[in-house]
Design an enzyme around this catalytic site. Structure first.
Site: not given
Length: 446
Positions: A89, A97, A179, A273, A302, A326, A372, A401
């Site tokens: 990129c 960016c 992008c 995801q 979650y 949740e 999660d 994550c």
């Protein structure tokens, strides 16, 4: 006029302190969490450097100075790493960016860097020395892969109506035009190629399974009162965002996502995801971690739109129980819809910590638990819940994550009688520093 360069091991040109704009010659010795590399000059504090790779010698410009460290951008590579490649990129690089961190590294090297970071965090925060391998997701195994995967992209909008992506650690919006990590279904909508008056952000999302596309437009209040958001040709739905509320302008408020061999209703504003292969891969990893049996009781914390609860429900069967928790009301509606085939699966609306504090009146004792959480990691109430032997939890699948909060929480669970029995890491975010992990924890039988 040539600017002075401070060389490590020599008398510094700026002996008092680093300062913004200063140029330094640095040798990169390590990688750090967040897409940074590390230099440790003999004559000053540690410098965290972007756009570099371990083993390189670089000319770096200081961008920020604190009392303990400095941050810098590598502006010239004097001794390149064999892992260095030309960034695909044109907007990747110093001052450009901030969406990607590792475009200048070959994909196998990116995964190795992420594995090092996970090991660092486990060692520092959990006291564990563990080898880690970051696995590519299906479709990203070949050289030249790693682009065109991101199924959700939010563009910030400048006052002149240009939609782009922000520079690193900055509010500046970069006009990128396209992008390269965006999914083709996002790119084809052409959001950065048009102007967005009276708009603060515009977000595109696509279901890789169904091909459905939605656009979410956030107005900034500068337009005429009551003015409707502009339409977007090619989008199946257009929604307007005001705070946390989404209002459909055209089309429906959800997409049909595909994972685990079935379709899932997922609200346009709900979590899913972003890599097309991630939901399948993570679902398989969670099921392997939990080893569900008919008659089991499982809790999904979650739970979002109910992905993990939805694969656990048929596995435990009518003799078992699945309970999801949740906080987001729209996600709860989706989860209940997605679980409607299995009456032994229920979804409780509420903050996870608050629901857990209500105890057995809400959630039954469960042998299996999956969580999660957001990047901030597990709420303390979850740690306490898992640490209470009377709850009966014996296997825990932790989907994360963020390696730092994962390692922190693993350390807390180890102190409460759990054992880290397995850890898998997946490159679900190529070109960025982000990585997805699934940790398998079991109750120590001793």
């Amino acid at each position: 006029m040539t600017e002075p360069i401070t060389r490590t091991g020599h008398v510094p040109a700026f002996p008092a302190a680093y300062h913004e704009g200063q140029l330094m010659q640095l040798t990169i010795v390590d990688v750090a969490h967040g897409g940074w590399c590390v230099a440790r000059p003999d004559d000053g504090p540690v410098v965290f450097v972007r756009h570099a790779l371990p083993g390189e010698t670089v000319r770096a410009r200081i961008t920020e100075v604190t009392s303990r460290l400095a941050r810098a951008d590598a502006v010239e590579i004097l001794t390149p790493s064999p892992d260095r490649v030309q960034a695909p990129c044109p907007h990747a690089g110093p001052g450009r960016c901030g969406g990607c961190d590792w475009q200048h590294a070959a994909l196998p090297a990116q995964r190795s860097l992420k594995a090092v970071v996970i090991r660092q965090q486990l060692r520092r925060l959990a006291g564990l020395n563990r080898e880690v391998t970051v696995e590519p997701l299906p479709g990203d195994e070949e050289p030249g892969a790693g682009l065109g995967w991101r199924t959700r992209v939010q563009f910030a909008v400048r006052p002149d109506g240009v939609a782009g992506l922000r520079a690193h650690r900055s509010h500046e919006v970069i006009d990128i035009g396209e992008c390269l990590i965006a999914h083709p279904g996002v790119t084809d909508l052409g959001l950065p190629t048009r102007r967005w008056p009276a708009t603060s952000s515009v977000e595109a999302l696509v279901s890789a399974g169904s091909g459905e596309r939605a656009v979410i437009i956030s107005r900034d209040g500068a337009g005429p009162a009551g003015s409707a958001p502009p339409d977007v040709p090619g989008a199946d739905a257009v929604l307007s965002r005001a705070g946390r509320r989404l209002t459909p302008v055209r089309g429906r408020a959800y997409l049909s996502q595909r994972a685990a061999g079935r379709d899932w209703r997922v609200g346009a504003g709900a979590f899913w995801q972003v890599h097309p292969a991630a939901a399948d891969v993570l679902t398989n990893a969670v099921m392997t971690a939990l080893e569900p049996r008919p008659g089991d009781v499982a809790v999904d914390l979650y739970c979002g739109a109910g992905l993990f609860a939805g694969v656990l429900a048929p596995a435990v069967g009518p003799g078992g129980i699945v309970a999801g928790v949740e906080a987001d009301a729209a996600a709860v509606r989706d989860a209940r819809h997605n679980l409607r085939r299995w009456p032994w699966a229920r979804v409780h609306k509420g903050d996870v910590a608050a629901v857990l504090r209500r105890g057995a009146e809400t959630l039954p004792p469960a042998r299996l638990v999956v969580a999660d959480p957001p990047r901030s990691g597990l709420a303390r109430a979850v740690i306490d819940y898992l640490g209470a032997a009377e709850q009966g939890a014996a296997r825990f699948a932790y989907v994360s994550c963020d390696p730092a909060t994962l390692a922190r929480d693993v350390g807390l669970l180890l102190a409460r009688g759990w054992v880290l029995a397995g850890l898998r890491a997946f490159d679900a975010f190529p070109m960025t520093h982000h990585v997805e992990c699934v940790a398998t924890l079991i109750r120590d039988p001793a």
